[in-house]
Design a protein around this motif. Sequence first.
Motif: not given
Length: 268
Positions: A21-33, A61-64, A71-76
């Motif tokens: 969860q912490l990993h994806w929270e950081r990802y979302l912060v960086e997503q716009a960039r 990840a795909e994000v909705r 919600y997230l759907s990681p690519w893996r």
Amino acid sequence: MVPSAYLRVFQPLDAFERDEQLHWERYLVEQARVRSLTQRYADRPTVGKVGMLAPADGEHAEVRVIDGRTYLSPWRMRMRILAAMLAFRDSEPMDLWEQYVPKKDARRAARDLNRLRRRDPHAVAFSHQSPWHVPIRWFVLFREEERWLGEDEQGRLRMRYRTSTRRAMRRAEHAVQPLRRSDLGPISDLIVDLHQWMASFHRSSILELDYAELCDFLTWDELDDDHSAREIHDALGALEREEFPAAADTYQGVLTRWAEVRSREIMN
């Protein structure tokens, strides 16, 4: 890239294990960039001669965002590629096995996949991918009213279905018995597999069938006329009423439509 449809589970961000969860929270912060930059891909080795194109800057990840919840759907990607290599040997003619996935590479892929799953017993692929068509069994999980056709943020024509995994699992359970009483019995086993896959995720997850790049090879009229989920449920209803000719006709109509779409692979 091969035009494909996707069946994805989107899990609530707060349902992931804390570290992820912490990993994806950081990802979302960086997503716009990240989205403002050109996506870079790198050729990643898997096993043997088979490789894959994967994001050069790590996992995505795909994000909705639905009703204010993320919600997230990681690519893996690596897990999906290894599983696809093994599935290829199960689904394609024997004479193709050694050309694309030799026995030695398949054994190594199985070992690597098992190693990934031992390292994280909860790890599971969040999506299924289907080149050039939508598998008929996927439509069992959706209803006509969950269908959406329109333009996405980039102005591309797109079509999708979206529902909750709980509703999709109930529909899968409901479909198994009538299918097993018919000549379509083998499809019921595939639907049971989908049910077990969805059961791996949090009960508040979302299921999405995305036509994605397939839409680039279909006209608006073709997509507008495509009501495959409704027709498959009409066929299942006819099976329950033991109206077998009507069920066969409806099912064959959907099968023929997607066989025609799949035939476009030869022209491309």
